[in-house]
Structure formats: structure tokens, C-alpha cells
Design a protein around this motif. Structure first.
Motif, mmCIF file in Angstrom:
data_model
loop_
_atom_site.group_PDB
_atom_site.id
_atom_site.type_symbol
_atom_site.label_atom_id
_atom_site.label_comp_id
_atom_site.label_asym_id
_atom_site.label_seq_id
_atom_site.Cartn_x
_atom_site.Cartn_y
_atom_site.Cartn_z
ATOM 1 N N LEU A 156 0.834 -1.207 0.000
ATOM 2 C CA LEU A 156 0.000 0.000 0.000
ATOM 3 C C LEU A 156 0.867 1.255 0.000
ATOM 4 N N THR A 157 2.003 1.199 0.689
ATOM 5 C CA THR A 157 2.928 2.345 0.686
ATOM 6 C C THR A 157 3.421 2.612 -0.740
ATOM 7 N N ARG A 158 3.716 1.526 -1.480
ATOM 8 C CA ARG A 158 4.142 1.687 -2.882
ATOM 9 C C ARG A 158 3.037 2.331 -3.715
ATOM 10 N N ASP A 159 1.784 1.924 -3.454
ATOM 11 C CA ASP A 159 0.658 2.436 -4.257
ATOM 12 C C ASP A 159 0.294 3.876 -3.894
ATOM 13 N N PHE A 160 0.214 4.180 -2.590
ATOM 14 C CA PHE A 160 -0.281 5.485 -2.156
ATOM 15 C C PHE A 160 0.831 6.508 -1.921
ATOM 16 N N LEU A 161 2.007 6.048 -1.498
ATOM 17 C CA LEU A 161 3.105 6.975 -1.184
ATOM 18 C C LEU A 161 4.368 6.546 -1.933
ATOM 19 N N PRO A 162 4.327 6.584 -3.272
ATOM 20 C CA PRO A 162 5.468 6.056 -4.045
ATOM 21 C C PRO A 162 6.783 6.783 -3.750
ATOM 22 N N ARG A 163 6.714 8.076 -3.457
ATOM 23 C CA ARG A 163 7.952 8.827 -3.158
ATOM 24 C C ARG A 163 8.642 8.258 -1.921
ATOM 25 N N LEU A 164 7.826 7.922 -0.945
ATOM 26 C CA LEU A 164 8.370 7.484 0.342
ATOM 27 C C LEU A 164 8.744 5.997 0.344
ATOM 28 N N SER A 165 8.084 5.235 -0.500
ATOM 29 C CA SER A 165 8.228 3.775 -0.460
ATOM 30 C C SER A 165 9.674 3.330 -0.605
ATOM 31 N N GLU A 166 10.356 3.858 -1.628
ATOM 32 C CA GLU A 166 11.730 3.423 -1.888
ATOM 33 C C GLU A 166 12.655 3.788 -0.734
ATOM 34 N N LYS A 167 12.440 4.983 -0.181
ATOM 35 C CA LYS A 167 13.257 5.443 0.942
ATOM 36 C C LYS A 167 13.062 4.541 2.159
ATOM 37 N N GLN A 221 12.154 1.456 2.145
ATOM 38 C CA GLN A 221 12.791 0.156 1.878
ATOM 39 C C GLN A 221 14.293 0.240 2.153
ATOM 40 N N ASP A 222 14.904 1.344 1.702
ATOM 41 C CA ASP A 222 16.341 1.513 1.914
ATOM 42 C C ASP A 222 16.674 1.578 3.401
ATOM 43 N N LEU A 223 15.823 2.289 4.147
ATOM 44 C CA LEU A 223 16.083 2.442 5.585
ATOM 45 C C LEU A 223 15.694 1.186 6.365
ATOM 46 N N GLY A 224 14.838 0.329 5.787
ATOM 47 C CA GLY A 224 14.394 -0.884 6.483
ATOM 48 C C GLY A 224 13.487 -0.590 7.666
ATOM 49 N N VAL A 225 12.709 0.499 7.542
ATOM 50 C CA VAL A 225 11.899 0.956 8.678
ATOM 51 C C VAL A 225 10.585 0.188 8.795
ATOM 52 N N ILE A 226 9.974 -0.124 7.667
ATOM 53 C CA ILE A 226 8.606 -0.680 7.716
ATOM 54 C C ILE A 226 8.562 -1.955 8.554
ATOM 55 N N SER A 227 9.542 -2.834 8.358
ATOM 56 C CA SER A 227 9.521 -4.085 9.131
ATOM 57 C C SER A 227 9.713 -3.813 10.622
ATOM 58 N N SER A 228 10.398 -2.737 10.963
ATOM 59 C CA SER A 228 10.635 -2.417 12.378
ATOM 60 C C SER A 228 9.385 -1.853 13.042
ATOM 61 N N ILE A 229 8.659 -1.000 12.306
ATOM 62 C CA ILE A 229 7.530 -0.312 12.938
ATOM 63 C C ILE A 229 6.235 -1.091 12.881
ATOM 64 N N SER A 230 6.013 -1.775 11.767
ATOM 65 C CA SER A 230 4.665 -2.292 11.554
ATOM 66 C C SER A 230 4.272 -3.373 12.550
ATOM 67 N N LEU A 231 5.219 -4.240 12.954
ATOM 68 C CA LEU A 231 4.840 -5.312 13.888
ATOM 69 C C LEU A 231 4.316 -4.743 15.199
ATOM 70 N N ASN A 278 4.467 12.533 8.042
ATOM 71 C CA ASN A 278 5.899 12.720 8.328
ATOM 72 C C ASN A 278 6.777 12.547 7.086
ATOM 73 N N MET A 279 6.154 12.654 5.911
ATOM 74 C CA MET A 279 6.874 12.303 4.685
ATOM 75 C C MET A 279 8.151 13.129 4.492
ATOM 76 N N GLU A 280 8.058 14.435 4.617
ATOM 77 C CA GLU A 280 9.216 15.291 4.334
ATOM 78 C C GLU A 280 10.378 14.971 5.279
ATOM 79 N N GLN A 281 10.040 14.801 6.574
ATOM 80 C CA GLN A 281 11.102 14.502 7.542
ATOM 81 C C GLN A 281 11.729 13.130 7.282
ATOM 82 N N LEU A 282 10.883 12.163 6.911
ATOM 83 C CA LEU A 282 11.402 10.804 6.648
ATOM 84 C C LEU A 282 12.311 10.795 5.415
ATOM 85 N N LEU A 283 11.955 11.604 4.419
ATOM 86 C CA LEU A 283 12.792 11.645 3.209
ATOM 87 C C LEU A 283 14.170 12.225 3.499
#
Length: 1260
Positions: free
Chosen positions: A646-657, A659-669, A711-716
Motif C-alpha cells: 500500500l505504501t508503494r501504491d499510495f506513497l510512491p515517493r516514500l516507499s523506496e526510501k 525500503q532503503d532504511l528498512g523501517v517498515i519491518s521495524s515499525i509495523s509489527l 511525516n513524509m518530508e522529515q522521513l525523506l
């Protein structure tokens, strides 16, 4: 098989007549069998493309009469053997009778009647099937089994015509979907394509459309991608494939196999070409959708649904939609998504009546409930049938109303029981809970009564009057009034009309006083609670004082559950939490207890009684968050995958970043498992829980996306994972609920200010509003579709992780490479799964416990091991292979549970493939001693059995060296009195250990044992026990069978005959020396020998029976040296005989009667004859050593007996074999296991049940 006679007008088109008589013709299909040429190619292609029945039954018998041009089919067959049997029956039973008739019509009538009678008789003898599949479908199932070699246990669900894309060329054929496999077959102009894929191997399944593959279905496994297209109904096909793949994933997840639904109602008339299994799966899909839509218990089954309209009094409209009826509920869903949902439990229904029809209200139906609500349905197509079904279900509904004794007690605002009161009745201010009966049964102390009867928030929060709370109090009061108005208009309790207005009220926040009640209603937990009165109480009583791993983890986490809240700062709240969690762990041991359950349950306890919290937890773990709280948190990982998508679909700018940071797996659980309760202030997170109980997981995903978006701008701008986590942590800490009337509870999630000013506060209601505005396009159906796709990925990823951990657990000195071990693991797992699909003699073999370590999850029994051994062993022994496999299995099965794990399996394989000559011979030597000997053989093996039992009691530790199962046995070559002393010491040790069991554990003792186990235990060849004559004979027999298929067969036979002769003489010399030594011993030694008792009398055997050679052409006939050796056998015994009395070495065994009747062997002694080897396989100039060692007297005594004193050691066997270079070369020859693994994978499922399976000649 016999067929109901049908007319055939053109009898000879595409068929060849093979036999004929005046009344019957036996025909074969062109292109089947030998030859066929171009005609055969064309006919074969037509049969596949047009799905001709001739593909499965290439033989048939027709009935004919001389003057008639009409033929009648009476039988068909898939092979010549089957059709010949039918033909012979007709010739023997009908020909003579038919010749009596004068009229041809009478002949035809008689034949048809006779055939119908045979079919009826066969059907009568068959076991009654749960559902009769249509004839066309049975034919397809038979074809599938024949084509792919599937056993009877493999059920076909459906089959479809389609194209398989091989490269860029489509191959038209048939796709067969079975319970466990996807199969495809195509035969076009001599080119054959056959595919078999297990559902458990599928890693990706999706429907897509590209320029190359227009509207195709893609199926991926770990090593290939398959594309299928040109379906007549691609949606139906894909839906069924999804269901079957889902079942396979469920099997991998918790070992739940597919069980056919026996309670499925039979169709009024059989559906053409639809199997019972397909109907079963369709019904399951509908049931799951129905239960999910209306949040009903897991055992609820949809009976049927029909279109209708529902009169909604709040807006005075007739809403079109669907009425659903099941065992215990009548539900309604409007066509417009949010217009109206309705759930009417049958336990609440008082009157069902047909109202008068009119042009405005055609076929109306009125349903009244105990809460004085009346629901008016109209436009019902079959109203009379519907009323009958409802009345049938009403009769089965328990008449006793659960919790119905509301007599004089007041109704709680936390109690959905107002469903049994008039909807307009006002609620008293001071509530009590429906759980009052529970208090008495649980017999809590006086001060604990509130724990069982109401939410902890009411106990620990002393609210002042609403007026004193200022604007917050006024806001809360306004909310309560809004809900009261809603209850008045839309009803209260389970039968409430649920509309878009209900959702709006939930989004504005549920008042504290109503939260528990509405959670119970929206989650469906109330239904389960009232239909299971006393269930929670019983669970608490049963689980009291029970200890398990789950209870240990619960105790550890109790004080970590919302420690900041006053309710959990004392024993009252902690005890309630302990009871609820322990009761759930007892109810569902598969889940037991998982971290995060404590946090969620503590919040549930704040707003409801213990029993209510328990049923809310059941709804969460088992229905609303499936597989979230199991040992591998699969459900949370699946939703994490959806969140990434869903992040890829709705927030494509943020999605790649991200993935690089490896944040989604840390936060989502942490976000998903605790529903934001662990990362957000409590009074804010609880508003999200309100929405979650109404909307489901969709809300959690929407809020998570809204948090990232905010938080998109800060995360980028973040450079690493820690920085991103800080940004999100600070944001969530400052999500506030300004409307909360509760005193603020300090949030323990660290406020990360980084020295800057804290970020601005975010109102939780604003965050929810944004999440609905920006991401409201998410639909429950889409999420379920994405869950399926992610579940495949997650479970296969977990399986790969398990494979790697198992391979890592194998010792490095095992000899196989990592790739070979992984290949062996896949073959081993496939064999386990096959036993799960098609049954097993050992029930544990086809059940898997996911809670066990990875190494123990897949295990196989003796029959599966025999199959793997036969295909992978470098020691092929012809028909003797199963015997050797059985011995290997018994040797590997150390704990005697008739199952071996992968490590044990690999150890056995390594013993045959790796190591030098000595190691391989050692393994072979041990296969001919207990415990490898079968129990029947072991009965006579007195010394060896004693030796091994004693050894296993003192040495049962896992070993760390190369071949741990083939290594240490302690040296036992001690005089008999020493053996007795050791066994005596063993008894003393056992007694000491028993005493130790009653005293506190001696941890030093365990540490010493552990250290001893960790020591690498070196074994020398001297540690191996000696082998008696019977065991030596078995070893020689194995070697002869092993050499029978080798290129240097004759040289090997000659060498082993020489070695066997030499060893027999060595054994004789050793026996005489032992006897002399024994006579030299006096005193204690003689006494000790007497204690052992006299030798058991030798069983008398009929020598002619014991040494009978096999019949010519028998299974063992080809084994070298085993055909013409009766005389040689007797002579070999003569050599073995000589001297009497017991030697000081290991006492030797007697030959049991069972051994002489071994069905896989011939004369046991034929292979060790020292002369007169009358075997056609040996050359005339064969020379055997030591033939002159016999004496006539010894020869006369030898017949039918086994020398009890003769024995030989491993060193002597090794030294003798080293004298023959051809034997040394044989055992030191390297064999590559990779080729054997590839062959095994190819034939994994190709074991046809048809013994004389014929391939069409065109395939050759």
C-alpha cells in the motif's frame, strides 16, 4: 469397467477390431499401443484437445447382432488386462445362452439387462460415497490418476481446458486441479507436455494480462514460472486455485489437512461436471465471506441467501439487498455498501409471519424479536420455502435464553442485553454486569467482586459529575445523548440497524460508558458469550494451577502490561489479567500466549468484565486478526507485506526510501500487534481500537499510512533507520485525545525530543479524519485478496528460513555440501507431505507440530524411509534393498518412536556416501547387529541384545562427530563377570537416579552430563561388538546382493567368497583358542560362567526345509551364489562346527525358526560355502581357500544347526577385505548423490497404481 449400454452408429471410425465373435467385438483406439503412424498422431491429438473418453479408456467392447447396423458399448478398459478380463467373462457366461435366442431384439434386450444387473451389483458392493460425482467427472478423475500416477487418495476438484505457454508457444491441453497438486497435460502431434506442481511449493499465484500473455494465470514455484491462458472462465479457475493454495499454506502453517465437509447439503439434482469437492470449496468460500461480513462465530454455516428489500423505519425506505440465513442468524446486507446491515439472532426471534401481499409490498415477511422490534422484508422470491427453513432452524434453537433471567436486575450500560428489552426503554444510571452469575461460580474474595463483574476503569476511576469536568464533560455528555438518540431510532443490541450514521458516531468517539458494550456488539463477541454460558468459568477452573510454557511467559509479562495505569498497579487487576490470559492459552494451545496479547487484554479488561474481555480476546485472535498471535506471528507479517504494498501504491515517493532504511519491518509489527496501544498515548490509541472493532484491519492500515504521510518530508531527509524511528516515535507520542475525560496516563514510550522543542500535538480525531479522506478507497475484499498473495510469500519465506536453520544444524563433518543438504531436505519434506496427503500407517507421521523446533517438524516413518532409501542409496541390493532399509531405519530411530528426523536421515545417507573404506564397512557391519536387526532376529541374539540394551541405557546422548548414530558404542569385550558387575552398577545408578528425582535437582550433575555430551567421543574399531555366525551369514548375503548389479560382478563374487572362507576359518581358530583359555580359568571365572546359565538347547529344524533353494525364477534367483547351493550350505555349516562349550568372547546366538523362513532370502549359509559352489554365475576356475578344514564328523553334525560359539570381530573382517583390491575399490568408489536426487524429484509422484500401465506408441 462395465458401461450402461449406449448406441454407437459408426463403430469402426478411429478404432481397430482386435477380437470378434457373433455377438461382441473388442476394439483398440488407433494411436494407442504399438505403431499408429500419422493416423495415430492425429487421433491422439484429437483425443486430448477434444477431451475424448478414449484417452482414458483406449479399449472397448461393443455388442452387435448380425443383421443390425447398430452397436452398443458394454465395457471399456484403460489397459489390455482389464478389457481381456471382461471379454473372457462374456465368452464364458453369455455366448452359450445367447445362441439359444431366435430373435435379435431379444438378444439385445437380454444383454442390456444383464449388463445393467452387473453394474447394479457392483454399485451395491461399493462403499457409499458422501456425494456421487457425475459420470463425466469420474471419467476425468480416472484419466488424471492414470496420466499422472496419482493414488486413489488424491481427489480431483475440477479440470479446465487451457493453454500452457512453453517458451512463446502455447500448448493446448487440460489443467487438472486436485486437492494437493496442479497438473497439466498436453499431447499435440507427438509432442507431449506433462506438469505436476504441489500446491505447497507455490510461491506466487496471480492473474495478470500482458501483451505476450493475454489474461493469463501465473504460477511460480522456487525454480520455475508457469503461465496458463485461454480459459473459458478465468475468474472461476483462479478463485479455485487460490482456495487450494490457501489450504496448502494452512497445512504448512499448522498442519491442518483438507477434510471434506460431510454435512454439506446434497444438491436436488447433480450438477453436470461439478464434483462434490468443488461444491464443498465453494460453500467454504461463501461461509467465510458470510462470517467475516457479519462477524459471526467460526462454526456458523450459511444455508442460503436470496434477494429482497428491507423496510428501514429511520428513513422510511425499502432498501434492496440480500437476506442470508444460517443455523442461528438471519442477516441482511444492502446493495449500497453503507446503507444498512442487520443481524438478527434466532435466539431473539419471537414471531415470524407472512404479511398480506400488495402491489407496494409483494410477498412480505415480518420478523419480531424479544426487544419489541419488528423487521419487514419484502420482494421475497420463494417466501413459503423461506418461512419453512426459518421455522426449522427456530425449532433447533435452544429455548432457554442465555442470561435471560434479567427479572429484577438492572441492565448495564456495558451490557448488550438490552436486545431483550424494548429498544425505547431508558437505561438506569447505576449498571451491573451480565456476568453476575460468574462471580458466584468463581467464588472471588469480597474485594475482588468488581474484577469479575465490571470493567476495571469503573473500579479505579472515581469520576466527578460531568458538570465538574467543564467542556470535556459537556462533550462526553453530548456523545452519550447522540448514542441514546441513535439507539432510539436504530435499535439497541445485536439487532441494531448498522448504517453510515453508526460509522460516523464511532469515528467521533464512543463514550467511556458505552465502550465495552459496543466493542462486544461490533466484534461479534457478544454472540459467542451468550451462546456459551459458563464456558469461561469452566476454563478458569480447569486452568487453575496448571503449569506450561505459556503460563510461565504470562507470569513474566503480567507486570509489564500497562504498568502506568492504576488498575494494573495492584493484585486485583493483575489477577484478572492472569486468569483471562491463562484461560485463553488453555482454550487455544496452538496459540497459547504471544507477546502483545497482554497489552491488548489489559485494555479490554478496563472496559469489560473478565468474561467479556475473554470473548473479545477470542474474537481478536481467532477472527479479526487471524494468525497474528501464533509462534511465528504470520498474520502480522502478512499485513506488514500489505502495508509495504500500500505504501508503494499510495506513497510512491516514500516507499523506496523506507525500503532503503528498512523501517517498515521495524515499525509495523509493534503497530499492528498492539493496535497502536504500545506506541501511542492510551486515551488516543483506544479511539483507534473503537474504529478497529467496527471496521476491522482496514482502519489500522489507513492510520499507519496517514502517519507516514504526515511525516513524509522529515522521513525523506533521514539518513538511517534510527533517525526515521525517532521521527515516528516523537510524532506518535504527541497524538492526543483532547476529549478524553480520563485523567492523563503517562505514556512510557520515551519522548524523543533530541534537544529540540517537542513537536506540535496532533489530535487523534484529526488523524482519523485524514486517514479516511486520503485512504478510504481501501476495501475489505481487496485486503483479503492482498492477504492471500502475501501469505504465500510469507509462509514460503518462513519455510526457506526453516530449511536453512535445519541445514545449519547438521554437523559440518557430515560430508554433504550445503546445496546437497538443501536438495535432500526438499526431497525429505516432499516425502513427509506425501504421507500427509495420502495417509500413513503411523498417525504421527502425517501430523506435524509447528511448535516443535524446525528439525523435528518434518519426520518420516519406515515406509517413507524405504522409498527414499531405495532411490538414493549407493548400495543397491535388488530385492534385498527393503530389508537393508528396514535395518538402517531401526538403527537411526534412536528414540524408538518409529519416526526419524532430517538429521538422522542425513546421518544414514552420509554413512553410505562419505568416509573411507573403514567408515563405510563400519556402517555396514552395524546394520547386521542389534538394534538394526529386526525384533524377530533379535529374539535369538541373546548376547548382542544384552550388550546393546545396556549400552543404550548408559550412552543415550546426542553425538557430535561425523556419523553420530554410527559412532560410539562403549567397548564391551569384558569377561562375563565384569559384564554382570557393570549391569549391577547400572541398577545402583538407576536407584540413585530415582532417589535424586525426589530431592532438589543437582545442577552440577546436569552440567557434568552436558559437558560429557559436548565432548567429541572418539570411537575405535575395537569398541564394536563381535558378530556371531548368524549375523555374519546375513552380512555375506547383503554383500552378494549388493554386487549383483555391479559391472565387475564376477570378480566381486570371487573376492567375497574368498574372504568369507578365510573369515570362517579365523572364527574357528578363535573359538578353539577361547575354549582352551576358558578351560585354563578356574575359581571365580568358572562360577561366573555358571551363573549365566547353560546354553539354550538348539532349536531342531528340518534341514530340507531350512536349506530349501528358491523356485526357479524366484525373486532371489539372480543374486549371485544363491541359486544352486543347498549342498554348499551344509558344508559351510560343517566348517563352522567344531568344539563345544562357551568361549570367553561374546557368546554367540542361535538361529530362530523365523530366520530360516526369511522370505527375502534363500539358504542363509549358501554364500559362505568353502567348496563346491555350484553357481552358474561363478567361473569354473574359482578357487576357494580352506576347503580341507572340514571333517566328516563335523559335517554330519552340522545339518540344521548354528554354531553357538563361533564369532568374529570387525578388525578381522576389515583385515580380510583389505586383501582383495576389487572389494577395496568397490567401497572406496565415489558416488554422486546429486544425480540420484534429481531422479527422485522426477519420480516423486509418478507411482502409478496401474501395474501394466501402457504408454501410447506415438510417445516413443
Amino acid at each position: 469397467m462395465w458401461l450402461a449400454p449406449e448406441e454407437v452408429l459408426v463403430a469402426h471410425a478411429l478404432w481397430v477390431t482386435e477380437r470378434a465373435n457373433p455377438f461382441f467385438v473388442l476394439q483398440r483406439r488407433r494411436g494407442h499401443g504399438k505403431g499408429g503412424g500419422l493416423t495415430g498422431l492425429l487421433v491422439g491429438t484429437l483425443d486430448v484437445v477434444l477431451d475424448s473418453s478414449a484417452r482414458v479408456a483406449p479399449y472397448r467392447i461393443l455388442h452387435q447382432t448380425q443383421d443390425s447396423q447398430v452397436y452398443w458399448t458394454v465395457a471399456c478398459g484403460s489397459c489390455r488386462k482389464e478389457i481381456t478380463k471382461h471379454w473372457e467373462w462374456l465368452e464364458n457366461n453369455l455366448l452359450q445362452t445367447l445362441s439359444i435366442f431366435d430373435n435379435e431384439e431379444d438378444i439385445t434386450t437380454f444383454v442390456k439387462g444383464k449388463i445393467h444387473g452387473i453394474i447394479a451389483e457392483e454399485n451395491k458392493n461399493l462403499q457409499p460415497q458422501g456425494d456421487e460425482d457425475p459420470g463425466k467427472f469420474k471419467e476425468a478423475e480416472l484419466k488424471m490418476r492414470k496420466q499422472f500416477g496419482m493414488p486413489e487418495g488424491e481427489k480431483l476438484v475440477n479440470y479446465y481446458s487451457c493453454s500452457y505457454w512453453k517458451g512463446r508457444v502455447p500448448r493446448q491441453g487440460w489443467l487438472y486441479l486436485t486437492v494437493n497438486h496442479l497438473c497439466f497435460y498436453s499431447f499435440l502431434l507427438g509432442k507431449e507436455v506433462s506438469l505436476v506442481v504441489q500446491w505447497v511449493d507455490v510461491t506466487r499465484l496471480e492473474k495478470n494480462a500482458t501483451l505476450l500473455f493475454p489474461e493469463s494465470i501465473r504460477v511460480d514455484t522456487r525454480d520455475k514460472e508457469l503461465f496458463f491462458s485461454m480459459f473459458l472462465n478465468i475468474s472461476e479457475t483462479f478463485k479455485l486455485m487460490e482456495q487450494l493454495a490457501n489450504l496448502a499454506m494452512r497445512q504448512l502453517l499448522d498442519s491442518e489437512g483438507f477434510l471434506e465437509d460431510k454435512a454439506l447439503p446434497r444438491p436436488i439434482r447433480p450438477h453436470r461436471n461439478i464434483s462434490a469437492l468443488k461444491r464443498d470449496l465453494d460453500a467454504r468460500a461463501k461461509n467465510e465471506c458470510y462470517r467475516a461480513t457479519f462477524r459471526l462465530p467460526r462454526d456458523e454455516r450459511l444455508d442460503g441467501h436470496t434477494g429482497c428489500t428491507l423496510w428501514t423505519p429511520f428513513n422510511k425506505l425499502h432498501n434492496p439487498g440480500q437476506m442470508f440465513i444460517s443455523n442461528n442468524y438471519i442477516c441482511f446486507a444492502s446493495k449500497e455498501e453503507d446503507a444498512c446491515h442487520l443481524i438478527i439472532p434466532l435466539r431473539e426471534v419471537t414471531i415470524v409471519e407472512k404479511a398480506d401481499s400488495s402491489s407496494v409490498l409483494p410477498s412480505p415477511l415480518s420478523i419480531s424479536t424479544k426487544s419489541k422490534m419488528t423487521f419487514l422484508f419484502a420482494n421475497l422470491k420463494d417466501r413459503d420455502f423461506l418461512v419453512q427453513r426459518i421455522s426449522d432452524f427456530l425449532q433447533k434453537t435452544p429455548s432457554k435464553q442465555q442470561g435471560g433471567s434479567l427479572g429484577g436486575r438492572r441492565v448495564s450500560t456495558v451490557d448488550p442485553a438490552p436486545e431483550s428489552l424494548p429498544a425505547s426503554q431508558e437505561l438506569p444510571q447505576e449498571p451491573t454486569s451480565p456476568s453476575l452469575p460468574l462471580c458466584g461460580r468463581l467464588s472471588f474474595n469480597a474485594q475482588e467482586v468488581p474484577t469479575a463483574s465490571q470493567g476495571l476503569l469503573k473500579v479505579f476511576q472515581r469520576h466527578s459529575a460531568m458538570e465538574d469536568l467543564g467542556p470535556k464533560g459537556a462533550k462526553e455528555k453530548a456523545k452519550e445523548e447522540a448514542w441514546d438518540i441513535h439507539f432510539f431510532e436504530y435499535g439497541r443490541g445485536m439487532c441494531m440497524y448498522r448504517t453510515a450514521k453508526t460509522r460516523q458516531l464511532v469515528l467521533k468517539g464512543i463514550p467511556e460508558s458505552l465502550r465495552g458494550e459496543l466493542w462486544l456488539l461490533f466484534s461479534g463477541a457478544w454472540n459467542e458469550m451468550v451462546t456459551h454460558p459458563g464456558y469461561y468459568t469452566e476454563l478458569v477452573e480447569k486452568s487453575m494451577g496448571k503449569y506450561s510454557l505459556a503460563t510461565e511467559e504470562i507470569e513474566r509479562d503480567l507486570h509489564r502490561s500497562m504498568p502506568e495505569h492504576p488498575a494494573f498497579q495492584n493484585e486485583l487487576g493483575i489477577a484478572a489479567l492472569r486468569r483471562v490470559l491463562t484461560a485463553y492459552a488453555f482454550r487455544n494451545p496452538t496459540i497459547g500466549y504471544c507477546q502483545a496479547m497482554n497489552i491488548v487484554t489489559s485494555v479490554l479488561l478496563l472496559y469489560g468484565s473478565e468474561e467479556e474481555a475473554f470473548w473479545l480476546l477470542v474474537a481478536l485472535c481467532e477472527r479479526m486478526l487471524p494468525d497474528y498471535y501464533n509462534t511465528r506471528v504470520v498474520g502480522a507479517l502478512v499485513d506488514q507485506g500489505i502495508f509495504e504494498e500500500l505504501t508503494r501504491d499510495f506513497l510512491p515517493r516514500l516507499s523506496e526510501k523506507m525500503q532503503d532504511l528498512g523501517v517498515i519491518s521495524s515499525i509495523s509489527l509493534s503497530w499492528f500487534l498492539t493496535l497502536f496501544l504500545s506506541v501511542m498515548p492510551f486515551e488516543s490509541a483506544v479511539v483507534i481500537v473503537d474504529c478497529f472493532f467496527y471496521e476491522g484491519i482496514k482502519v489500522i492500515l489507513q492510520v499507519a499510512l496517514a502517519v507516514l504521510d504526515a511525516n513524509m518530508e522529515q522521513l525523506l531527509d533521514c539518513n538511517d533507520e534510527g533517525e526515521a524511528m525517532t521521527v515516528l516515535g516523537r510524532y506518535l507520542d504527541n497524538v492526543v485525545n483532547k476529549q478524553s475525560i480520563s485523567p492523563p496516563i503517562p505514556h512510557l514510550h520515551a519522548l524523543l525530543t533530541s534537544g529540540d522543542d517537542p513537536p506540535a500535538e496532533v489530535d487523534i480525531f484529526d488523524l482519523l479524519k485524514v486517514s479516511y479522506e486520503k485512504f478510504s478507497s481501501l476495501r475489505a475484499e481487496d485486503i483479503e485478496q492482498m492477504r492471500f498473495k502475501q501469505r504465500l510469500k510469507v509462509i514460503q519465506s518462513l519455510e526457506d528460513t526453516a530449511k536453512r536453520s535445519v541445514v545449519r544444524a547438521i554437523p559440518g563433518d557430515i560430508g554433504f555440501s550445503i546445496e546437497e543438504l538443501e536438495d535432500l531436505y526438499m526431497v525429505f519434506k516432499a516425502k513427509h507431505m506425501a504421507s500427509q496427503y495420502w495417509g500413513s500407517s503411523h498417525t504421527a507421521a502425517n501430523r506435524r507440530d509447528p511448535s516443535l523446533p524446525s528439525l523435528e517438524q518434518y519426520r518420516i516413518g519406515a515406509s517413507q524411509f524405504r522409498e527414499l532409501f531405495a532411490s538414493l542409496t549407493p548400495w543397491a541390493c535388488g530385492s534385498h534393498t527393503p530389508v537393508l532399509a528396514g535395518r538402517m531405519f531401526r538403527l537411526l530411530d534412536q528414540n524408538k518412536d518409529l519416526l526419524i528426523n532430517f538429521k538422522e536421515f542425513v546421518t544414514g545417507m552420509s554413512a553410505m556416501y562419505h568416509g573411507d573404506l573403514t567408515e563405510k564397512l563400519k556402517a555396514l557391519y552395524k546394520l547386521h547387529l542389534p538394534p538394526a536387526l529386526s525384533p524377530e532376529e533379535a529374539e535369538s541374539a541373546l548376547e548382542a541384545t544384552h550388550y546393546f540394551t545396556e549400552d543404550s541405557s548408559s550412552e543415550a546422548s546426542p553425538l557430535t562427530s561425523d556419523l553420530d548414530l554410527f559412532l560410539p558404542w562403549e567397548a564391551q569385550e569384558a569377561p562375563p563377570q565384569e559384564e554382570r558387575e557393570e549391569s549391577g552398577n547400572g541398577d545402583v545408578r538407576e536407584k540413585k537416579e530415582e532417589e535424586k528425582g525426589t530431592s532438589p535437582p543437582d545442577y552440577q550433575h546436569y552440567l557434568r552430563m552436558w559437558a560429557k555430551e559436548k565432548e567429541a567421543q572418539k570411537e575405535t574399531i575395537k569398541d564394536l561388538p563381535k558378530m556371531n555366525q548368524e549375523q555374519f551369514v546375513e552380512l555375506c548375503k547383503t554383500l552378494y546382493n549388493m554386487f549383483s548389479e555391479d559391472a565387475r560382478e564376477q570378480d566381486l563374487y570371487h573376492a567375497i567368497a574368498t574372504v568369507a572362507s578365510l573369515l570362517l576359518r579365523i572364527g574357528e581358530v578363535g573359538k578353539k583358542f577361547s575354549a582352551r583359555t576358558r578351560r585354563a580359568h578356574t575359581g571365580d571365572h568358572r562360577g561366573a560362567a555358571e551363573e549365566d546359565g547353560p546354553p539354550t538347547p538348539e532349536p531342531q529344524q528340518d534341514p530340507t526345509r531350512a536349506l530349501q533353494p528358491p523356485a526357479a525364477g524366484g525373486a532371489q534367483g539372480k543374486a549371485g551364489g544363491d541359486t544352486h547351493m543347498e549342498k554348499a550350505a551344509q558344508e559351510s555349516q560343517a566348517v563352522a562346527e567344531g568344539g563345544s562349550g562357551e568361549g570367553q568372547g561374546s557368546p554367540c546366538q542361535f538361529l530362530s525358526d523365523d530366520e530360516t523362513r526369511d522370505d527375502v532370502s534363500v539358504s542363509s549359509y549358501s554364500v559362505v560355502s568353502t567348496s563346491s559352489l555350484q553357481c552358474e554365475d561363478l567361473t569354473d576356475d574359482t578357487v576357494l581357500v580352506g576347503g580341507e578344514a572340514r571333517s566328516p564328523m563335523a559335517s554330519s553334525r552340522a545339518v540344521g544347526t548354528v554354531d553357538t560359539d563361533w564369532c568374529i570381530s570387525f578388525e578381522q573382517i576389515l583385515a580380510s577385505i583389505l586383501t582383495e583390491s576389487v572389494l577395496v575399490n568397490f567401497f572406496e568408489k565415489r558416488v554422486d548423490i546429486s544425480a540420484k536426487i534429481k531422479d527422485q524429484k522426477k519420480v516423486e509422484r509418478q507411482f502409478s497404481t496401474n501395474s501394466d500401465h501402457e504408454q501410447p506408441g506415438v510417445l516413443g
